[in-house]
Every structure is written in C-alpha cells, then in structure tokens.
Design a protein around this motif. Sequence first.
Motif, PDB file in Angstrom:
ATOM      1  N   SER A 112       0.830  -1.202   0.000  1.00 37.14           N
ATOM      2  CA  SER A 112       0.000   0.000   0.000  1.00 37.14           C
ATOM      3  C   SER A 112       0.865   1.252   0.000  1.00 37.14           C
ATOM      4  O   SER A 112       0.591   2.214  -0.723  1.00 37.14           O
ATOM      5  N   LYS A 113       1.929   1.241   0.807  1.00 33.96           N
ATOM      6  CA  LYS A 113       2.832   2.389   0.859  1.00 33.96           C
ATOM      7  C   LYS A 113       3.569   2.567  -0.474  1.00 33.96           C
ATOM      8  O   LYS A 113       3.736   3.689  -0.961  1.00 33.96           O
ATOM      9  N   HIS A 165      -2.233  18.204  -1.076  1.00 36.52           N
ATOM     10  CA  HIS A 165      -2.749  16.836  -1.045  1.00 36.52           C
ATOM     11  C   HIS A 165      -3.096  16.405  -2.453  1.00 36.52           C
ATOM     12  O   HIS A 165      -3.283  17.235  -3.347  1.00 36.52           O
ATOM     13  N   LEU A 167      -6.976  11.817  -3.317  1.00 37.07           N
ATOM     14  CA  LEU A 167      -6.924  11.362  -1.920  1.00 37.07           C
ATOM     15  C   LEU A 167      -6.928  12.577  -0.996  1.00 37.07           C
ATOM     16  O   LEU A 167      -5.883  13.063  -0.592  1.00 37.07           O
ATOM     17  N   LYS A 168      -8.085  13.056  -0.635  1.00 36.12           N
ATOM     18  CA  LYS A 168      -8.164  14.272   0.176  1.00 36.12           C
ATOM     19  C   LYS A 168      -7.729  14.037   1.620  1.00 36.12           C
ATOM     20  O   LYS A 168      -7.424  14.965   2.333  1.00 36.12           O
ATOM     21  N   SER A 169      -7.685  12.798   2.050  1.00 34.87           N
ATOM     22  CA  SER A 169      -7.357  12.549   3.446  1.00 34.87           C
ATOM     23  C   SER A 169      -5.856  12.629   3.728  1.00 34.87           C
ATOM     24  O   SER A 169      -5.452  12.899   4.843  1.00 34.87           O
ATOM     25  N   LYS A 170      -5.009  12.397   2.743  1.00 34.39           N
ATOM     26  CA  LYS A 170      -3.558  12.376   2.943  1.00 34.39           C
ATOM     27  C   LYS A 170      -2.949  13.693   2.493  1.00 34.39           C
ATOM     28  O   LYS A 170      -3.011  14.058   1.331  1.00 34.39           O
ATOM     29  N   SER A 171      -2.345  14.435   3.426  1.00 34.18           N
ATOM     30  CA  SER A 171      -1.690  15.703   3.113  1.00 34.18           C
ATOM     31  C   SER A 171      -0.189  15.518   3.193  1.00 34.18           C
ATOM     32  O   SER A 171       0.318  14.707   3.970  1.00 34.18           O
ATOM     33  N   TYR A 172       0.521  16.310   2.408  1.00 35.89           N
ATOM     34  CA  TYR A 172       1.973  16.297   2.391  1.00 35.89           C
ATOM     35  C   TYR A 172       2.472  17.694   2.726  1.00 35.89           C
ATOM     36  O   TYR A 172       1.936  18.680   2.231  1.00 35.89           O
ATOM     37  N   GLU A 227       1.134   4.075  -2.924  1.00 32.04           N
ATOM     38  CA  GLU A 227       0.935   5.498  -2.665  1.00 32.04           C
ATOM     39  C   GLU A 227       2.125   6.313  -3.160  1.00 32.04           C
ATOM     40  O   GLU A 227       1.956   7.346  -3.797  1.00 32.04           O
ATOM     41  N   ASN A 228       3.345   5.847  -2.875  1.00 32.24           N
ATOM     42  CA  ASN A 228       4.535   6.581  -3.306  1.00 32.24           C
ATOM     43  C   ASN A 228       4.668   6.638  -4.823  1.00 32.24           C
ATOM     44  O   ASN A 228       5.223   7.591  -5.363  1.00 32.24           O
ATOM     45  N   ARG A 266       1.527   9.270  -5.940  1.00 30.71           N
ATOM     46  CA  ARG A 266       1.279  10.548  -5.264  1.00 30.71           C
ATOM     47  C   ARG A 266       1.907  11.708  -6.022  1.00 30.71           C
ATOM     48  O   ARG A 266       2.811  11.516  -6.835  1.00 30.71           O
TER      49      ARG A 266
END
Length: 178
Positions: free
Chosen positions: A34-35, A128, A132-137, A38-39, A42
């Motif tokens: 999963s990580k 973000h 994916l609105k839940s994950k911010s950078y 995402e990487n 993103r």
Amino acid sequence: MSCQNVISLIFSGVTVFAAVCSVVIATKTLKQNSKMLENSTRPYVVAYGRNIHLDERTYFYLVVKNFGTSAAFVDSFHISESLEYGVNSDEDFIQRLNGAVIVPNQSHSCYLGNDSVPETLTIDLKYHAVSLKSKSYVERFEFNPKAGINMLQNNFVSNENALYRIAAFMQELWRMKL
C-alpha cells in the motif's frame, strides 16, 4: 498421555504458530504494498529557483512544479521573504498558488526582480492529492535561488536585433522546460 497424543499436540502447536506467522507476514506485506502504491502515484510538488542568462543579464524565476504522477491541490504556500516581481503589477502572483491544482509535469513560474532575490529562501508548502483528500503532504524548502548563477554558459546574445534576442530567450525557456 500417550506418545501419539504428545506428537499430535506438538504438531498442532507448530501449525498454529505457522498460521499466526503467515497472517503477520501477509499484513506487513499488504501495508508495504500500500505504501509503495501510494509513493508511486502521489504528487511530488517541488519549489526551486531558475535563472536565465541573456544579454549578460540574469533573470530569476521561482518555479513550483509537480514531479509526481497525480494532480496536487495546494492547501497553503508560504515564502519567508517578501519578493518583488519582475513585472509591474499590484497582484501577488505567488499567493495565487493557494488553492491551485497542479497536474503532473505542470509548473508555475514567477519572474522575480533581480534586487529582491535573497541569498536564502524558505518555502513552506502543504498539498494533497486531488484523488486522496485525506492524505496531506508538507514540504519545507530552504535553498539559495542564486546558486549556479556564475556557472559558465555560452548562450549570451550580444546582437542588438530584437528577433535574435527573442529567439535566444525562447530557446532558453525551452531548454529549461519551465
């Protein structure tokens, strides 16, 4: 207790231990996958300084570019220094990045006045992925926008003809891929 019952009990214990180990390994593998997913999908938004040499003069640009593979929504963009733009305008171009969407490989550049470019610039950026609105950078960039300004270059245009100057400027922009 007979020998057969003891052996059966030991094998049952080994089977339970193997089952628990396989569940733990599968869970860790799923989290790692999963990580990695995402990487790889993103957005990676980066701020950096660029300069163009033309007619023995240097033009500074602040560039914000998405090097990722998905669109980024800029939640906040803050610069430590106040900068003057290279054009006459009352508009704050840099603050217009707040709330902007930057698609993959898209960049926003802003021409800065040579006198306002500091030796060190700090930029705080929060964004973000649009999907994916839940994950911010959150990124913090500290850099010297004038770095590399004295690097040897052979693209000076000394011809006074405006067409040659425009062509050289366009070639430099194309080379930089702003």
